[in-house]
Design a protein around this motif. Structure first.
Motif, PDB file in Angstrom:
ATOM      1  N   ARG A   1      -7.219   0.578  -0.402  1.00  0.00           N
ATOM      2  CA  ARG A   1      -7.597   0.518  -1.813  1.00  0.00           C
ATOM      3  C   ARG A   1      -6.901   1.627  -2.618  1.00  0.00           C
ATOM      4  NH1 ARG A   1     -13.735   0.413  -2.421  1.00  0.00           N
ATOM      5  NH2 ARG A   1     -13.415  -1.279  -0.951  1.00  0.00           N
ATOM      6  N   CYS A   2      -6.763   2.791  -2.019  1.00  0.00           N
ATOM      7  CA  CYS A   2      -6.065   3.898  -2.677  1.00  0.00           C
ATOM      8  C   CYS A   2      -4.586   3.550  -2.882  1.00  0.00           C
ATOM      9  CB  CYS A   2      -6.217   5.162  -1.844  1.00  0.00           C
ATOM     10  SG  CYS A   2      -5.378   6.610  -2.532  1.00  0.00           S
ATOM     11  N   LEU A   3      -3.973   2.939  -1.878  1.00  0.00           N
ATOM     12  CA  LEU A   3      -2.563   2.552  -2.016  1.00  0.00           C
ATOM     13  C   LEU A   3      -2.389   1.472  -3.082  1.00  0.00           C
ATOM     14  CD1 LEU A   3      -1.339   2.500   1.698  1.00  0.00           C
ATOM     15  CD2 LEU A   3      -0.726   4.139  -0.088  1.00  0.00           C
ATOM     16  N   GLN A   4      -3.329   0.543  -3.159  1.00  0.00           N
ATOM     17  CA  GLN A   4      -3.220  -0.512  -4.163  1.00  0.00           C
ATOM     18  C   GLN A   4      -3.291   0.057  -5.582  1.00  0.00           C
ATOM     19  OE1 GLN A   4      -6.348  -3.177  -2.956  1.00  0.00           O
ATOM     20  NE2 GLN A   4      -5.016  -4.296  -1.538  1.00  0.00           N
ATOM     21  N   LYS A   5      -4.043   1.147  -5.747  1.00  0.00           N
ATOM     22  CA  LYS A   5      -4.158   1.764  -7.068  1.00  0.00           C
ATOM     23  C   LYS A   5      -2.990   2.687  -7.398  1.00  0.00           C
ATOM     24  CE  LYS A   5      -9.203   1.776  -7.186  1.00  0.00           C
ATOM     25  NZ  LYS A   5     -10.407   2.626  -7.191  1.00  0.00           N
ATOM     26  N   ASN A   6      -2.418   3.322  -6.380  1.00  0.00           N
ATOM     27  CA  ASN A   6      -1.452   4.395  -6.633  1.00  0.00           C
ATOM     28  C   ASN A   6      -0.031   4.129  -6.145  1.00  0.00           C
ATOM     29  OD1 ASN A   6      -3.377   6.397  -7.729  1.00  0.00           O
ATOM     30  ND2 ASN A   6      -4.284   6.188  -5.692  1.00  0.00           N
ATOM     31  N   PHE A   7       0.218   3.010  -5.494  1.00  0.00           N
ATOM     32  CA  PHE A   7       1.563   2.702  -4.977  1.00  0.00           C
ATOM     33  C   PHE A   7       1.943   1.319  -5.475  1.00  0.00           C
ATOM     34  CE2 PHE A   7       4.350   1.312  -1.339  1.00  0.00           C
ATOM     35  CZ  PHE A   7       5.387   2.181  -1.619  1.00  0.00           C
TER      36      PHE A   7
ATOM     37  N   CYS B   1       1.267  -3.103  10.412  1.00  0.00           N
ATOM     38  CA  CYS B   1       0.732  -1.739  10.404  1.00  0.00           C
ATOM     39  C   CYS B   1      -0.719  -1.690   9.926  1.00  0.00           C
ATOM     40  CB  CYS B   1       1.585  -0.848   9.505  1.00  0.00           C
ATOM     41  SG  CYS B   1       3.279  -0.659  10.083  1.00  0.00           S
ATOM     42  N   ALA B   2      -1.240  -2.802   9.459  1.00  0.00           N
ATOM     43  CA  ALA B   2      -2.604  -2.832   8.940  1.00  0.00           C
ATOM     44  C   ALA B   2      -3.607  -2.673  10.083  1.00  0.00           C
ATOM     45  CB  ALA B   2      -2.862  -4.133   8.194  1.00  0.00           C
ATOM     46  N   LYS B   3      -4.712  -1.964   9.778  1.00  0.00           N
ATOM     47  CA  LYS B   3      -5.748  -1.751  10.780  1.00  0.00           C
ATOM     48  C   LYS B   3      -7.089  -1.616  10.075  1.00  0.00           C
ATOM     49  CE  LYS B   3      -7.090   0.981  14.689  1.00  0.00           C
ATOM     50  NZ  LYS B   3      -6.760   2.018  15.641  1.00  0.00           N
ATOM     51  N   SER B   4      -8.128  -2.125  10.704  1.00  0.00           N
ATOM     52  CA  SER B   4      -9.485  -1.986  10.188  1.00  0.00           C
ATOM     53  C   SER B   4     -10.281  -1.130  11.166  1.00  0.00           C
ATOM     54  CB  SER B   4     -10.159  -3.347  10.039  1.00  0.00           C
ATOM     55  OG  SER B   4      -9.464  -4.118   9.095  1.00  0.00           O
ATOM     56  N   VAL B   5     -11.103  -0.222  10.621  1.00  0.00           N
ATOM     57  CA  VAL B   5     -11.954   0.624  11.458  1.00  0.00           C
ATOM     58  C   VAL B   5     -13.398   0.479  10.975  1.00  0.00           C
ATOM     59  CG1 VAL B   5     -10.168   2.276  12.076  1.00  0.00           C
ATOM     60  CG2 VAL B   5     -11.518   2.652  10.017  1.00  0.00           C
ATOM     61  N   VAL B   6     -14.334   0.705  11.879  1.00  0.00           N
ATOM     62  CA  VAL B   6     -15.757   0.660  11.546  1.00  0.00           C
ATOM     63  C   VAL B   6     -16.270   2.091  11.542  1.00  0.00           C
ATOM     64  CG1 VAL B   6     -18.013  -0.192  12.265  1.00  0.00           C
ATOM     65  CG2 VAL B   6     -15.988  -1.618  12.561  1.00  0.00           C
TER      66      VAL B   6
ATOM     67  N   ALA C   1       2.425  -1.760  -2.860  1.00  0.00           N
ATOM     68  CA  ALA C   1       1.434  -1.842  -1.774  1.00  0.00           C
ATOM     69  C   ALA C   1       1.367  -3.252  -1.196  1.00  0.00           C
ATOM     70  CB  ALA C   1       0.065  -1.420  -2.276  1.00  0.00           C
ATOM     71  N   HIS C   2       1.675  -4.252  -1.994  1.00  0.00           N
ATOM     72  CA  HIS C   2       1.639  -5.638  -1.504  1.00  0.00           C
ATOM     73  C   HIS C   2       2.778  -5.929  -0.535  1.00  0.00           C
ATOM     74  CE1 HIS C   2       4.332  -5.686  -4.970  1.00  0.00           C
ATOM     75  NE2 HIS C   2       4.925  -6.722  -4.415  1.00  0.00           N
ATOM     76  N   GLU C   3       3.792  -5.044  -0.479  1.00  0.00           N
ATOM     77  CA  GLU C   3       4.930  -5.247   0.424  1.00  0.00           C
ATOM     78  C   GLU C   3       4.845  -4.430   1.706  1.00  0.00           C
ATOM     79  OE1 GLU C   3       8.543  -4.618  -1.663  1.00  0.00           O
ATOM     80  OE2 GLU C   3       8.203  -6.286  -3.026  1.00  0.00           O
TER      81      GLU C   3
END
Length: 166
Positions: free
Chosen positions: A115-121, A131-136, A124-126
């Protein structure tokens, strides 16, 4: 279809040998009398040798008449234009303040928060989906929630770097 000179020569040799054998053997077998007149056999042998010479001396180059195979190239299609992000430097610079440390059940993990990258980079869509990862993690209320981000080592291997905050 592309043909080379070697198979063509072999085909000509085999064909001429077959024609020569047919012409030389047929008069000898057809003759039943043994009168000693071998003129027909000599003429047949000479005719076979002439035929062999004509076949072997044939021109291997394709003629203008179009009696040989002609190679036609496959059509090429233009590649679609894909705009690339502007390159400011050798590496894509990610905002360093988006690099977060998450405390998970398996230990601490560093990720660039999605979410931070989508706002500031801007691009980000590219970012590579590999490399994507989800953590709990547990939030402040103690509830398990899922956070999404990108692994820094994976992004670094693909040309992304964290820009220093000034």
């Amino acid at each position: 279809m592309i043909r080379t000179a070697m198979p063509r020569t072999i085909i000509k040799l085999a064909l001429s040998a077959a024609v020569a054998a047919t012409l030389t053997l047929s008069p000898a077998q057809a003759r039943n009398d043994s009168s000693g007149d071998d003129s027909a056999a000599i003429i047949a042998a000479l005719l076979g040798l002439v035929t062999l010479g004509v076949i072997l001396s044939g021109d291997d180059k394709p003629s203008a008449g179009g009696d040989h195979f002609v190679h036609t190239p496959m059509p090429t299609f233009p590649k679609p234009h894909r705009p690339k992000p502007p390159k400011v430097s050798k590496f894509h610079k990610l905002p360093a303040h988006c690099l977060r440390t998450f405390k998970t059940q398996t230990g601490r993990q560093k990720l660039f928060a999605r979410r931070c990258l989508q706002k500031n980079f801007a691009f980000a869509h590219e970012l590579p989906s590999t490399c994507a990862k989800s953590v709990v993690i547990r939030n402040r209320k103690g509830v398990f929630v899922q956070r999404h981000g990108y692994r820094p080592k994976c992004l670094r291997a693909r040309g992304y770097r964290a820009a220093q905050n000034h």
